[in-house]
Design an enzyme around this catalytic site. Sequence first.
Site: not given
Ligand code: GLN
Length: 598
Positions: A50, A104, A220, A224-225, A429, A433, A523, A570, A572
Amino acid sequence: MKRMAIRSKTIVLKVKKKRPSGGHIRTRVVFKPHHKYIFVLGGVMSGVGKGIASSSIGTILSAKGFAINLVKVDPYLNIDAGTMNPTEHGEAFVLNSGLETDQDMGNYERFLGRDLSPHDYITSGMVYRDVIEKERALKYGGKCVEAIPHIRDNIVERFKYASQINKSEISIIEIGGTVGDYGNVMFIEAARVLKMKNPNDVVFIMVSYLPTPGALGEMKSRPTQNAVHQLASYGVNTDIIIARASTPLDDRRKEKIAAACNIPTEHVISAPDIQSIYDVPVNFEKDMLAEILLETLSLPKHKTSDTFKKWKKMARGIKDHEDRPLNIAIVGKYFNTGDFILADSYMSVLEAIKFSSYIVKVKPIIHTINSRDFEVMSKVKSEKIAGFTLLDTMDGVIVPGGFGESGIEGKLNVIRYCRENKIPYFGLCYGMQLMTIEYARNVVGLDMANTAEIDPKAQHLVIDIMPDQKKKLAEGKYGASMRLGIYPAKLLKGSIAQEAYSYFGLDKLPKLTMTVKERHRHRYEVNTKYIKKLEEAGLVFSGKSPDGTLMEIAELPRNIHPFFLGTQFHPEFLARPLAPHPLFTEFMKVAKARRKGI
Ligand code: GLN
């Protein structure tokens, strides 16, 4: 000014203007059509696409020049997706605003090529909390507060508000779950009321599934119907069916479904399994889905703009380069659910790799590696433990974001192996670390280096909790309390990161980039007490918060390692098909260089 006619839901007003020389000229002013809504619901089962169908409808209608907005409705009572286990619900996708949403929303941003607002995501939790808070504040004037009308109307207001702040002409609203669930009934009811009040402005699409049981070998259509009939029992008639199946639907089945569901045969759109999700808008375009939608919504026909050509080129290119495979490992722990492997937890990472591979002209082969398999490693650098030689066959290794203790020693071993053997390494992330901890332990010599997330009493807390986080956790405030959303980082001139951001651009010339903005969700942070020691030992912090206190990017210089880089943010989340992320692209370039001969 006089209202003259309503033609195809376009309000035509005749306005009298005064001529400077006297008398009147009559001008015709055509106002914008009513706002339109497209609701996308799921039939038969979940996970049939979806989200991709909604995103793709967004892409094709945008390509036709309409201002559209996409809204995701999640029926669960969580306020946001931040507190859910990724193996339960997939990735938590973070918006600029910091709202933690469903994966999504990531698809929506990628298919639209723009950032979404927090009003584009609605959960039952948000709606109920709002209504209850209003009730406590006497905002309902002493009335008995009920699901209908109060919850339903709160939802309708949210749908309207999302369209207003996006200044859109058409809202595409995906209602999570499947028809027949208890959780999404109020959202369907809100959609029904909108349709009742604006019969020409609302369309319902059912994304359904047609199974082909192995023993029968025949596709089939009955489930869906049944789903369409069940939706009808809520007072909602399906206008269009997107029929997902392993193979294309034949005419016979299209006719059968159309007759049983009371819709024209052209409104049954065949959506067979395909290799790449980025082909879905291209297929919808071929099937004239946009034209069907515009006609059903009484909107005039529009031509598809040239920007769609770029999309088509990308959709073709992303499947290309089979002859140039690159092995990319993602070392994580959120892969196994029961007996199944679920890569959904890292969806944005996987997509970011695809986009950059397309412009680097390689085909990524993703290896999902469970970090627990790497928990034992020899202390002797040169001694290779059998399992680790798998990493030698990789062209690049990614340790993505994560939480908690499990699988950590395995990840640290993988990072060490990549550093010592010059395998391109990209840490996202937690991956950044852990890369810092690995460096502290094995290069700086701080054997007891750790993160406060795993061992708050460790002798060297190279990664420590952020000061404001301590209080939040002590008060048990876990929801939406991390450092979330977009923050700037200043880059170090001449570093890999700074050059990657500066020399990157699909059609653009290099542009000196010294500050970037990226999305965060964490965090813990690099402990400032250890920065000097780490830097003296060779680790470069090439991205820092503007006040210099938060380490945003860590890397090793190129002459030491081809790519050993981690980001506290991040990247990404900001990678888009038509605008791949510079750091992923740099990583893929280096991975390609490692694989000689391609
Ligand atoms: N666990 C780590 C933190 O809270 C890294 C968090 C993460 O990778 N999004 O800082």
